[in-house]
Scaffold this motif. Structure first.
Motif, PDB file in Angstrom:
ATOM      1  N   ASN A  75      58.952   1.230 137.824  1.00 50.06           N
ATOM      2  CA  ASN A  75      59.095  -0.163 138.203  1.00 50.06           C
ATOM      3  C   ASN A  75      57.313  -0.830 137.827  1.00 50.06           C
ATOM      4  OD1 ASN A  75      61.464  -0.987 139.348  1.00 50.06           O
ATOM      5  ND2 ASN A  75      60.946   0.573 140.679  1.00 50.06           N
ATOM      6  N   ASP A  76      56.251   0.087 138.056  1.00 54.04           N
ATOM      7  CA  ASP A  76      55.010  -0.192 137.529  1.00 54.04           C
ATOM      8  C   ASP A  76      55.034  -0.291 135.877  1.00 54.04           C
ATOM      9  OD1 ASP A  76      54.038  -0.139 140.060  1.00 54.04           O
ATOM     10  OD2 ASP A  76      53.481   2.090 139.711  1.00 54.04           O
ATOM     11  N   ALA A  77      55.728   0.501 135.230  1.00 54.93           N
ATOM     12  CA  ALA A  77      55.746   0.308 133.690  1.00 54.93           C
ATOM     13  C   ALA A  77      56.495  -0.922 133.312  1.00 54.93           C
ATOM     14  CB  ALA A  77      56.734   1.603 133.050  1.00 54.93           C
ATOM     15  N   TYR A  78      57.461  -1.541 134.101  1.00 60.74           N
ATOM     16  CA  TYR A  78      57.893  -2.805 133.704  1.00 60.74           C
ATOM     17  C   TYR A  78      57.070  -3.892 133.800  1.00 60.74           C
ATOM     18  CZ  TYR A  78      62.961  -1.772 133.394  1.00 60.74           C
ATOM     19  OH  TYR A  78      64.173  -1.378 132.886  1.00 60.74           O
ATOM     20  N   GLU A  79      56.301  -3.814 135.152  1.00 59.12           N
ATOM     21  CA  GLU A  79      55.281  -4.922 135.220  1.00 59.12           C
ATOM     22  C   GLU A  79      54.039  -4.610 133.979  1.00 59.12           C
ATOM     23  OE1 GLU A  79      55.296  -7.277 137.101  1.00 59.12           O
ATOM     24  OE2 GLU A  79      57.288  -6.143 137.963  1.00 59.12           O
ATOM     25  N   ARG A  80      53.856  -3.503 133.567  1.00 61.71           N
ATOM     26  CA  ARG A  80      52.879  -3.313 132.500  1.00 61.71           C
ATOM     27  C   ARG A  80      53.392  -3.754 131.151  1.00 61.71           C
ATOM     28  NH1 ARG A  80      50.572   2.544 132.368  1.00 61.71           N
ATOM     29  NH2 ARG A  80      49.281   1.453 130.358  1.00 61.71           N
ATOM     30  N   PRO A 134      63.894  -4.301 142.131  1.00 63.87           N
ATOM     31  CA  PRO A 134      63.323  -2.907 141.561  1.00 63.87           C
ATOM     32  C   PRO A 134      64.327  -1.693 141.420  1.00 63.87           C
ATOM     33  CG  PRO A 134      62.139  -3.819 143.518  1.00 63.87           C
ATOM     34  CD  PRO A 134      63.604  -4.402 143.305  1.00 63.87           C
ATOM     35  N   ASP A 169      59.234   7.772 138.923  1.00 62.47           N
ATOM     36  CA  ASP A 169      58.780   6.923 140.093  1.00 62.47           C
ATOM     37  C   ASP A 169      57.801   5.929 139.367  1.00 62.47           C
ATOM     38  OD1 ASP A 169      56.668   8.607 139.360  1.00 62.47           O
ATOM     39  OD2 ASP A 169      56.642   9.579 141.319  1.00 62.47           O
ATOM     40  N   GLY A 170      57.719   5.952 138.164  1.00 64.80           N
ATOM     41  CA  GLY A 170      56.618   4.831 137.537  1.00 64.80           C
ATOM     42  C   GLY A 170      57.550   4.043 136.779  1.00 64.80           C
TER      43      GLY A 170
END
Length: 355
Positions: A327-332, A17, A324-325
């Protein structure tokens, strides 16, 4: 130089991450500019490189080659830019400058030292390059571009990769009134292709797996939208297009798509599948068709693209996120859950530091 160490987000190791860190930026040279980065786009290639999908990489890695900001300092010999200018940096920050391609403004195809990538590369000083997930970058003035006032900085950031990646082949193959162009896939790259081809005057068709994004495609300027998941699509559209731009990185049936071209038409690939793609030579021979590739654009053409987009009111459709978003953006992104580009507000990088 007033900034030596800056806030950034980096992957410390392959597939790890991203996390807050600080990185050095070189002292300002005679022909350098210091850009305070305001926004940085997230490109799928950032994810590929962090995950080493394209080979061994350099860590820690600070990704980001869709950079938009404001120049806050210039070297004593700088003539192209001034303090206060809105500026951008794309996929590379140097090249040999002397080969035929560099002299022709095709630095992306440099045959000397090769283009120096904005991140995940080693510069002539032996130091790794760090990209746009940071608050500042120092770059030679000849490898930065001016962002016109007609585009907001957040919507301009993705143009530095996604925009030029589509503009370059569309311009090279002379897209304009009377041409019929198909864009395969409508993600971060494809949606820019629809907007730009439409502004150039072409009749644009989107070829997507389903009709899920049809409303968006028509809003961006497509005249037609077809689902490639329906085999009848390839029968109905046989021999229809002068140019097809394939933006997807999956292994497609090239023969089926070549069948959609008119005589003398071209299928150009800007997506990079992991595995070789087979092609039946008869698909090319019957109809004198062309199978081609294209990679980003040179500095001169990137500036031309930005000016064109400003003139026509074109920017990327984006979702702005805080650091802070990421890593979540990568998954999306991997899940295809973005319309159509994530852009990091880099003012949030410092706040994401661990207390």
């Amino acid at each position: 130089m007033s900034v030596a160490t800056v806030h950034a987000f980096a992957a410390p190791a392959p597939k790890a991450p991203l996390e807050h860190t600080t990185i050095p930026r070189r002292a300002l040279g005679e022909h350098d500019v210091l850009i305070e980065i305001r926004y940085a786009g997230i490109c799928h290639s950032d994810i590929h490189q962090i995950r080493e999908d394209w080979g061994e990489a350099i860590f820690p890695m600070v990704p980001g080659h869709e950079i938009a900001g404001v120049i806050t300092e210039v070297g004593s010999g700088v003539t192209r830019h001034a303090v206060g200018d809105r500026a951008g940096v794309g996929c590379f920050v140097d090249s040999c400058r002397d080969c035929d391609n560099c002299r022709a403004g095709l630095e992306q195809y440099c045959t000397g030292s090769g283009m120096l990538m904005t991140y995940n590369a080693t510069g002539s000083d032996g130091e790794p390059t760090y990209g746009g997930y940071s608050t500042h970058i120092v770059v030679d003035e000849n490898y930065s571009v001016r962002i016109p006032e007609g585009i907001t900085l957040d919507e301009a950031a993705p143009l530095l990769c996604a925009g030029i990646t589509l503009y370059s082949p569309l311009a090279h193959w002379k897209t304009g009134p009377g041409t019929r162009v198909a864009i395969v896939g409508m993600g971060g790259l494809g949606h820019m292709g629809v907007k730009i081809a439409h502004a150039m005057g072409a009749e644009v068709t989107v070829l997507s797996q389903s009709l899920r994004k049809q409303e968006d495609g028509l809003r961006f300027g497509a005249a037609h939208f077809h689902a490639t998941g329906d085999p009848a699509t390839f029968e109905r559209l046989a021999g229809s297009f002068d140019l097809i731009v394939n933006t997807v990185s999956a292994n497609l049936d090239m023969d089926a798509y070549l069948g959609l071209l008119r005589t003398g038409g071209t299928l150009v690939n800007v997506g990079a599948p992991e595995n070789p793609v087979p092609v039946n030579m008869f698909s090319l021979m019957f109809g004198r068709k062309h199978l081609a590739g294209s990679a980003i654009g040179g500095i001169r053409e990137t500036q031309e693209m930005l000016d064109f987009c400003a003139l026509h009111g074109i920017g990327a459709d984006i979702e702005v996120i805080s650091a802070d978003g990421i890593n979540d953006a990568y998954e999306r992104v991997v899940a295809g859950d973005v319309r159509y580009r994530f852009v990091i507000d880099t003012s949030t990088l410092a706040a994401a530091a661990t207390p």
